[in-house]
Design a protein around this motif. Structure first.
Motif, PDB file in Angstrom:
ATOM      1  N   GLN A  79       0.833  -1.207   0.000  1.00  0.00           N
ATOM      2  CA  GLN A  79       0.000   0.000   0.000  1.00  0.00           C
ATOM      3  C   GLN A  79       0.866   1.254   0.000  1.00  0.00           C
ATOM      4  O   GLN A  79       0.554   2.238  -0.692  1.00  0.00           O
ATOM      5  N   LYS A  82       2.306   1.660  -3.567  1.00  0.00           N
ATOM      6  CA  LYS A  82       1.299   2.171  -4.506  1.00  0.00           C
ATOM      7  C   LYS A  82       1.111   3.675  -4.333  1.00  0.00           C
ATOM      8  O   LYS A  82       1.031   4.424  -5.314  1.00  0.00           O
ATOM      9  N   GLU A  88      -0.121   1.205 -10.090  1.00  0.00           N
ATOM     10  CA  GLU A  88      -0.736  -0.064  -9.740  1.00  0.00           C
ATOM     11  C   GLU A  88       0.327  -1.161  -9.807  1.00  0.00           C
ATOM     12  O   GLU A  88       1.242  -1.099 -10.639  1.00  0.00           O
ATOM     13  N   GLU A 164       5.565  -3.738 -11.116  1.00  0.00           N
ATOM     14  CA  GLU A 164       5.276  -2.637 -12.039  1.00  0.00           C
ATOM     15  C   GLU A 164       5.251  -3.131 -13.485  1.00  0.00           C
ATOM     16  O   GLU A 164       4.389  -2.752 -14.282  1.00  0.00           O
TER      17      GLU A 164
END
Length: 279
Positions: A79, A82, A88, A164
């Motif tokens: 988290q 991100k 994302e 990624e």
């Protein structure tokens, strides 16, 4: 919510009123429960909605063997990544990063530390991911009261890069090595030292990252703009010659051919970064 599967006392699989399957974490959430029982909502600490059944199945198998603290810290890192990178990440990172953290902590407790041979390259090529990984290292050390070495931040950064690009660790390491070799060719031909803090250097690294990814996944870039290609080849002759040298290296070492478009885009980035070093 109804329990559909019990992984262990602290991890269960459940389905909600909208028939969405999720994974729930919480101390004792699965204790003395069975399939079909209602979830004790007060015990839910984390909820996971993973789209990939393949990833979910493997994660269940992993969590059946390790404490929930590993997925909890892994989720906190994901988290944070991100949010910090504004990107994302492929869901597979929930599996690979959790497994890596478990392995790293286990190795540390046994007095077995691995050196990261690519640490310098990772710092240079994936600076943003590495900064996130340093924070991740703090989270892990705090959670488990240990002191993992900086090398581990390099490994974590690669896991983030994998997520990624949607690639595997082996491929990301190949990409990293290819970038280093291409930079060495540019450095040798123009006898320059790169300013690793410059914008053009960052753009070159980004281009090489996706260039290498395309190369290893057999995808190509085409522009259908022959005028542009010819202008670049004529205007930046020395830089184009460097691109040809890179193409020769790739042909010999990897058995792959570069398209004219790849050569020209590479030429443009070489021109920008070498001009910057001359200023």
């Amino acid at each position: 919510m109804k329990i559909t599967r019990i992984i262990n006392n602290n991890v269960v699989c459940a389905v909600n009123e909208r028939h969405q399957e999720m994974m729930l974490l919480g101390s004792g959430i699965g204790f003395q429960k069975k399939k079909g029982d209602a979830v004790t909502v007060e015990k839910i600490e984390k909820e996971f909605f993973l789209k990939s059944k393949h990833v979910t199945g493997k994660l269940y198998a992993l969590l059946a063997q390790i404490p929930m603290e590993y997925i909890r810290v892994s989720d906190s890192i994901i988290q944070y990544a991100k949010q910090s990178l504004d990107k994302e990440l492929n869901e597979n990172i929930y599996l690979t990063l959790t497994d890596h953290i478990n392995f790293a902590v286990s190795r540390y407790k046994q007095g077995m530390n691995f050196n990261n041979a690519l640490l310098s390259e990772i710092k240079a090529f994936y600076a943003n991911e590495y900064r996130v990984a340093l924070k991740a290292l703090e989270m892990i050390n705090q959670e488990f009261n240990i002191t993992l070495p900086e090398d581990e931040a390099g490994f974590i950064a690669l896991h983030i890069v994998n997520a990624e690009l949607g690639s595997e660790m082996e491929e990301t390491m190949k990409i990293t090595q290819l970038i280093q070799k291409v930079l060495n060719i540019i450095r040798y031909q123009f006898k320059i030292h790169f300013n690793e803090n410059s914008l053009h250097y960052a753009r070159l690294i980004t281009h090489l990252k996706f260039f290498a990814y395309r190369l290893f996944n057999n995808t190509v870039v085409t522009s259908n703009d022959s005028d542009f290609l010819n202008i670049i080849k004529e205007k930046y002759k020395l830089e184009y010659q460097c691109s040809l040298r890179i193409a020769q290296f790739i042909r010999v070492d990897y058995g792959k051919e570069l398209t004219e478009d790849e050569l020209v885009y590479l030429t443009v980035h070489i021109k920008r970064v070498t001009d910057e070093e001359k200023v």
